[in-house]
Design an enzyme around this catalytic site. Structure first.
Site, mmCIF file in Angstrom:
data_model
loop_
_atom_site.group_PDB
_atom_site.id
_atom_site.type_symbol
_atom_site.label_atom_id
_atom_site.label_comp_id
_atom_site.label_asym_id
_atom_site.label_seq_id
_atom_site.Cartn_x
_atom_site.Cartn_y
_atom_site.Cartn_z
ATOM 1 N N PHE A 154 0.817 -1.221 0.000
ATOM 2 C CA PHE A 154 0.000 0.000 0.000
ATOM 3 C C PHE A 154 0.848 1.268 0.000
ATOM 4 C CE2 PHE A 154 -0.088 2.451 3.979
ATOM 5 C CZ PHE A 154 0.770 1.697 4.749
ATOM 6 N N LYS A 155 2.127 1.154 0.384
ATOM 7 C CA LYS A 155 2.964 2.358 0.439
ATOM 8 C C LYS A 155 3.077 3.031 -0.926
ATOM 9 C CE LYS A 155 5.408 1.594 4.715
ATOM 10 N NZ LYS A 155 4.857 0.287 5.139
ATOM 11 N N ASP A 156 2.889 2.253 -2.002
ATOM 12 C CA ASP A 156 2.891 2.854 -3.338
ATOM 13 C C ASP A 156 1.803 3.922 -3.478
ATOM 14 O OD1 ASP A 156 4.946 1.250 -4.387
ATOM 15 O OD2 ASP A 156 3.528 -0.334 -4.952
ATOM 16 N N MET B 34 3.406 7.004 -2.025
ATOM 17 C CA MET B 34 4.764 7.290 -2.493
ATOM 18 C C MET B 34 4.777 7.674 -3.968
ATOM 19 S SD MET B 34 7.475 7.156 -0.471
ATOM 20 C CE MET B 34 7.904 5.749 0.524
#
Ligand code: PLP
Length: 491
Positions: free
Chosen positions: A128-130, A133
């Site tokens: 999920f960090k995409d 980011m």
């Protein structure tokens, strides 16, 4: 829209008003606090109705423009359109044909309640960090070009954050990434994901040591303020405000996709570590999104669960931090938690500062209201909708098996922590949305342990371990590290 530090006195805030672009490239405020909007923008029912029809990119634009008021609308619209496209967020699962960026999937709709999974891991690094980011990469490139400036991101990773940062910043003008990782300590998959990048602005540095050695190097270099300024060094850690606000968008999307009218409520369960993801849910709720409960799910590193059960915030020493099979939640303190505590104590910056000073001097604080405690605000936590739960390795294995048996899908270990806790919090009439924070392929060892077979890999990842890799190996030596950075920035 102005931003204030959670530790700023009103006099210093008035002297020093900050806008979105001012805090975009930075981390902590100079006083050591975290930035928050001076007040939360509110969302009307009419807006929510209109937003039901929007694409993810347009929804992101509508929400971000309430926070990034110093970026012209047309520029922001172009940035969100470029970020949230099916090209970046290809739908990683073969059995989901709709092209939504964060599709929902109903797992269960029975007498106990409705359990829904929101997919957030369709981006390039399968976590999920995409979601945040990727936007940050485009925002950074935009802001740096506007100021004719450059930025060198310097960080340490044991996995998810480093690869999300590299995939977001690759090929971006004005940005270089220097990412430290412990040599031969990451999984083959994670190593291949990062080291196979051939972009000239990405520098993978494998440090001969463990993750703590990498973090110590980052601290040592960052503490040299002269070097840091000259080399234009910055970070992209989870306290970055733009990352938090980008995450607010999928709470709106999840709510709008799970409901048909604004009279309905939903709850979210969030696999949590640094409190960045669930903090975005809290902000969505403060903006007026009809969220009932926000459930923080932790693993054995249960700092947050302890607080939400007892009112005691007690950070752990690195030696007390467990290495678990949901490693991206292995934290000793929750770096975004101050953003909620500030709200809980009525936006009293002096109080917030004192409480977090006590974290440094005494390892925590106690808001339970018990004799000798630091306050009694724990009684107000329920007003903000927060609940919590914890999960163990055995729970993860059992949950991964159950979900495979019952619904025919393989979930990752962090998402398993979420589902385990969400099942304990189901309520009839209020859908419970669990945020999927990674795909199973990233944590295959545990999938093999739970199911006796490998996790399926999305298309394009079948063979990444055999791609050519680009990295340097270096001893844990500050002088050599600085020389390497200077050589490659030319500054
Ligand atoms: C980073 C991460 C988390 C924890 O998110 P926080 O914002 O730190 O609470 C959970 N799951 C995965 C897979 C992650 O990468």
């Amino acid at each position: 829209m102005h931003y204030v530090s959670t530790r700023a006195t009103s006099a210093s805030a008035a002297r020093n008003p900050q806008q979105f672009s001012d805090i975009l490239l930075g981390g902590l405020a100079p006083d050591g606090g975290l930035y928050l909007p001076a007040e939360y923008p509110q969302v009307t029912g009419a807006e929510l109705d209109a937003w039901r029809k929007l694409s993810y990119a347009d929804l992101a634009y509508e929400i971000l423009r309430k926070f990034a008021t110093d970026i012209p609308d047309a520029d922001l619209k172009a940035l969100t359109a470029r970020t949230y496209t099916p090209e970046v967020y290809r739908n990683a699962r073969a059995d989901e044909s709709n092209a939504d960026i964060t599709p929902l999937r109903v797992l269960e709709d029975g007498p106990q309640g409705k359990l829904v999974l929101q997919a957030l891991s369709n981006g390039p690094t399968l976590a999920f960090k995409d979601m945040a980011m990727q936007l940050l990469g485009n925002l950074f490139e935009y802001a740096l070009a506007r100021n004719n400036d450059e930025l060198n991101i310097f960080g340490a990773t044991s996995g998810d954050t480093g690869s999300a940062a590299e995939y977001a910043m690759r090929g971006k003008r004005g940005v270089r990434v220097f990412m430290l990782s412990p040599h031969k300590k990451m999984s083959a998959f994670q190593t291949a994901q990062m080291f196979s990048l051939q972009d000239p602005n990405i520098f993978n540095i494998a440090v001969e040591g463990v993750f703590d050695d990498c973090q110590d190097l980052v601290k040592a270099v960052s503490n040299d303020l002269e070097f840091k300024a000259r080399q234009k060094i910055g970070t992209v850690n989870s306290i970055n405000w733009a990352r938090v606000v980008a995450q607010v968008v999928y709470y709106f999307r999840g709510y709008l996709a799970a409901t048909t009218s604004n009279d309905q409520k939903v709850s979210f369960t969030v696999p949590s570590g640094n409190f960045g993801n669930i903090c975005a849910g809290h902000i969505a709720r403060m903006m007026g999104l009809p969220i009932d409960k926000l459930v923080a799910a932790t693993n054995e590193n249960d700092v947050l669960d302890e607080f939400f059960r007892t009112g005691v915030y007690r950070v752990r020493k690195p030696s007390e931090t467990f290495h678990t099979s949901s490693p991206s939640m292995d934290i000793s303190k929750a770096s975004n938690f101050e953003r909620f505590v500030y709200e809980l104590v009525g936006r009293d910056a002096e109080r917030t500062h004192a409480l977090f000073r006590k974290v440094d001097t005494h390892g925590g604080f106690d808001l339970s209201g018990a004799p000798g405690s630091d306050g009694d605000e724990f009684k107000d936590v329920a007003k903000f909708g927060f609940l919590s739960g914890r999960s163990t390795h055995a729970d993860r294995l059992a949950t991964i098996r159950d979900v495979a048996d019952d619904y025919g899908i393989t979930i990752d270990t962090h998402t398993a922590d979420g589902i385990k806790v969400a099942r304990e919090r189901l309520e009839p009439g209020v859908p419970m949305i669990v945020l999927e924070t990674a795909l199973a392929a990233k944590f295959n060892e545990t999938i093999l342990e739970a199911l006796g077979q490998d996790a399926e890999r999305p298309a394009g990842f079948e063979d990444i371990e055999s791609l050519p890799q680009r990295f340097v190996v270096m001893p844990a030596d500050v002088v050599r590290m600085k020389a390497y950075i200077a050589e490659h920035t030319g500054l």
